[in-house]
Design a protein around this motif. Sequence first.
Motif, PDB file in Angstrom:
ATOM      1  N   ALA A  66       0.859  -1.184   0.000  1.00 58.80           N
ATOM      2  CA  ALA A  66       0.000   0.000   0.000  1.00 58.80           C
ATOM      3  C   ALA A  66       0.894   1.232   0.000  1.00 58.80           C
ATOM      4  N   SER A  67       0.367   2.350  -0.460  1.00 54.63           N
ATOM      5  CA  SER A  67       1.162   3.572  -0.508  1.00 54.63           C
ATOM      6  C   SER A  67       0.303   4.782  -0.190  1.00 54.63           C
ATOM      7  N   ILE A  68       0.970   5.851   0.243  1.00 56.82           N
ATOM      8  CA  ILE A  68       0.304   7.130   0.462  1.00 56.82           C
ATOM      9  C   ILE A  68       1.167   8.236  -0.126  1.00 56.82           C
ATOM     10  N   SER A  69       0.539   9.368  -0.399  1.00 56.36           N
ATOM     11  CA  SER A  69       1.237  10.491  -1.028  1.00 56.36           C
ATOM     12  C   SER A  69       1.555  11.566   0.004  1.00 56.36           C
ATOM     13  N   PHE A  70       2.778  12.069  -0.064  1.00 60.05           N
ATOM     14  CA  PHE A  70       3.198  13.188   0.779  1.00 60.05           C
ATOM     15  C   PHE A  70       3.520  14.387  -0.110  1.00 60.05           C
ATOM     16  N   VAL A  71       3.162  15.571   0.376  1.00 61.97           N
ATOM     17  CA  VAL A  71       3.426  16.806  -0.349  1.00 61.97           C
ATOM     18  C   VAL A  71       4.293  17.709   0.514  1.00 61.97           C
ATOM     19  N   ASP A  72       5.389  18.208  -0.058  1.00 65.89           N
ATOM     20  CA  ASP A  72       6.258  19.166   0.620  1.00 65.89           C
ATOM     21  C   ASP A  72       5.827  20.555   0.174  1.00 65.89           C
ATOM     22  N   ILE A  73       5.198  21.313   1.086  1.00 63.60           N
ATOM     23  CA  ILE A  73       4.605  22.604   0.740  1.00 63.60           C
ATOM     24  C   ILE A  73       5.520  23.740   1.190  1.00 63.60           C
ATOM     25  N   ALA A  74       5.538  24.809   0.404  1.00 67.35           N
ATOM     26  CA  ALA A  74       6.414  25.948   0.684  1.00 67.35           C
ATOM     27  C   ALA A  74       6.246  26.461   2.107  1.00 67.35           C
ATOM     28  N   GLY A  75       7.348  26.915   2.716  1.00 72.76           N
ATOM     29  CA  GLY A  75       7.304  27.447   4.070  1.00 72.76           C
ATOM     30  C   GLY A  75       6.437  28.684   4.172  1.00 72.76           C
ATOM     31  N   LEU A  76       5.741  28.802   5.285  1.00 73.32           N
ATOM     32  CA  LEU A  76       4.804  29.898   5.506  1.00 73.32           C
ATOM     33  C   LEU A  76       5.405  30.909   6.476  1.00 73.32           C
ATOM     34  N   VAL A  77       5.008  32.184   6.321  1.00 68.83           N
ATOM     35  CA  VAL A  77       5.423  33.212   7.262  1.00 68.83           C
ATOM     36  C   VAL A  77       4.193  33.944   7.767  1.00 68.83           C
ATOM     37  N   LYS A  78       4.357  34.681   8.862  1.00 65.13           N
ATOM     38  CA  LYS A  78       3.256  35.477   9.390  1.00 65.13           C
ATOM     39  C   LYS A  78       2.800  36.476   8.341  1.00 65.13           C
ATOM     40  N   GLY A  79       1.487  36.577   8.137  1.00 67.23           N
ATOM     41  CA  GLY A  79       0.949  37.454   7.107  1.00 67.23           C
ATOM     42  C   GLY A  79       0.624  36.733   5.817  1.00 67.23           C
ATOM     43  N   ALA A  80       0.744  35.392   5.830  1.00 66.90           N
ATOM     44  CA  ALA A  80       0.501  34.617   4.606  1.00 66.90           C
ATOM     45  C   ALA A  80      -0.915  34.829   4.078  1.00 66.90           C
ATOM     46  N   ALA A  81      -1.893  34.950   4.974  1.00 69.33           N
ATOM     47  CA  ALA A  81      -3.285  35.091   4.555  1.00 69.33           C
ATOM     48  C   ALA A  81      -3.512  36.366   3.746  1.00 69.33           C
ATOM     49  N   SER A  82      -2.637  37.351   3.972  1.00 63.94           N
ATOM     50  CA  SER A  82      -2.747  38.586   3.195  1.00 63.94           C
ATOM     51  C   SER A  82      -1.709  38.659   2.091  1.00 63.94           C
TER      52      SER A  82
END
Length: 370
Positions: A66-82
């Motif tokens: 069996a296998s599962i998928s992993f995603v390496d997502i870009a680092g986040l900083v404070k203020g990302a939502a804006s």
Amino acid sequence: MSIKAGLVGLPNVGKSTLFNALTKSQVPAANYPFCTIDPHLAITHVPDERSERLKKIYNSQEIIPASISFVDIAGLVKGAASGEGLGNQFLSHIREVDLIIHVLRCFIDSDIIHTSADVDPLTDYQIIVAELMLKDLESIEKRLVKIESLAKAHKSTPAEKKTLEQEKQLLTHIITAIDQEDAKKIRQLVLDSPVPTIPLLAAKDFLIIANISESELENNQYEQNKNYQNLVSEFGTNKVIPLSAKIEQELTNLNEEDSHEIMNMMGIKERGLNKVIEKTYTALGLITFFTCGPKEIHAWPIKKGMTIRQAAGEIHSDLQRGFICAEVFNYADLIQYGSTAKLKDVGKIKTEGQDYLVQDGDIVLIRFNV
């Protein structure tokens, strides 16, 4: 089955290093913010000793795990939502995963840049979750406008208007939870709600990776690490997985013999990666069923609660379309009785119809006609 877990965290906490170890990839992992820009996706095998035992029983040529998928997502900083840093990209990518794996730095190393003066994993976690909630607030406000419009529409039935009113109340309670910065309450509100609503980032299930230094691995010295202790106190041992991403990547690059030798030298009894994969698999709500024969032992991951007909579709669409019935028995019974012949004698092999709910460890033979 497209089910993904996303590795998230502030820049330079060890996400890409851990991703490389998990998936045996070669994603850049450098000592500067935003080394990862586009998300990297890779598939990793799920360790399962049952496959090895089934291979011996069936004298099979190979194992397909069996296998599962992993995603390496870009680092986040404070203020990302804006839109700060790579915020908009980060938040759109995290929306696509089914489970969030927070990678939190618990070690001090002056040679590795950190986004703040002090290493404080709880604060790092709160920064990430706060940005998720702010983005959710934008989505909720848009949804509330849509609900008002739908409720006023002449075509809306009384039942539909009642459902819309319930969703409006739910979203109003979630806004209050966002104001209180209470992600736990958001998840509970969504879980308990009798009506569905829009997908929310802060409502996603999660695990915590406590990325410790390699020197703390020996004899579980990390248990005295105050940062690790704070994470366990906040989230519990079931949610927190201690490991050294650096050591895990180094072990992944070694052959099995050398890897075991290093682990013995450092007093490591079990790979941290195995814990990550196993807990991710469970948190995603997955179970495994098997198809077995002389050619191969094939482990199939499915969502818990799937019917045998739906599970047949994971093997091939023709099996689901032309499903007649399935012969089913469980791995635990096979191990207990020793052979399929004995299972037949004691009535443990059953013929199931399309509504049978597959259990973890089931071994199936699908009968179909197309």
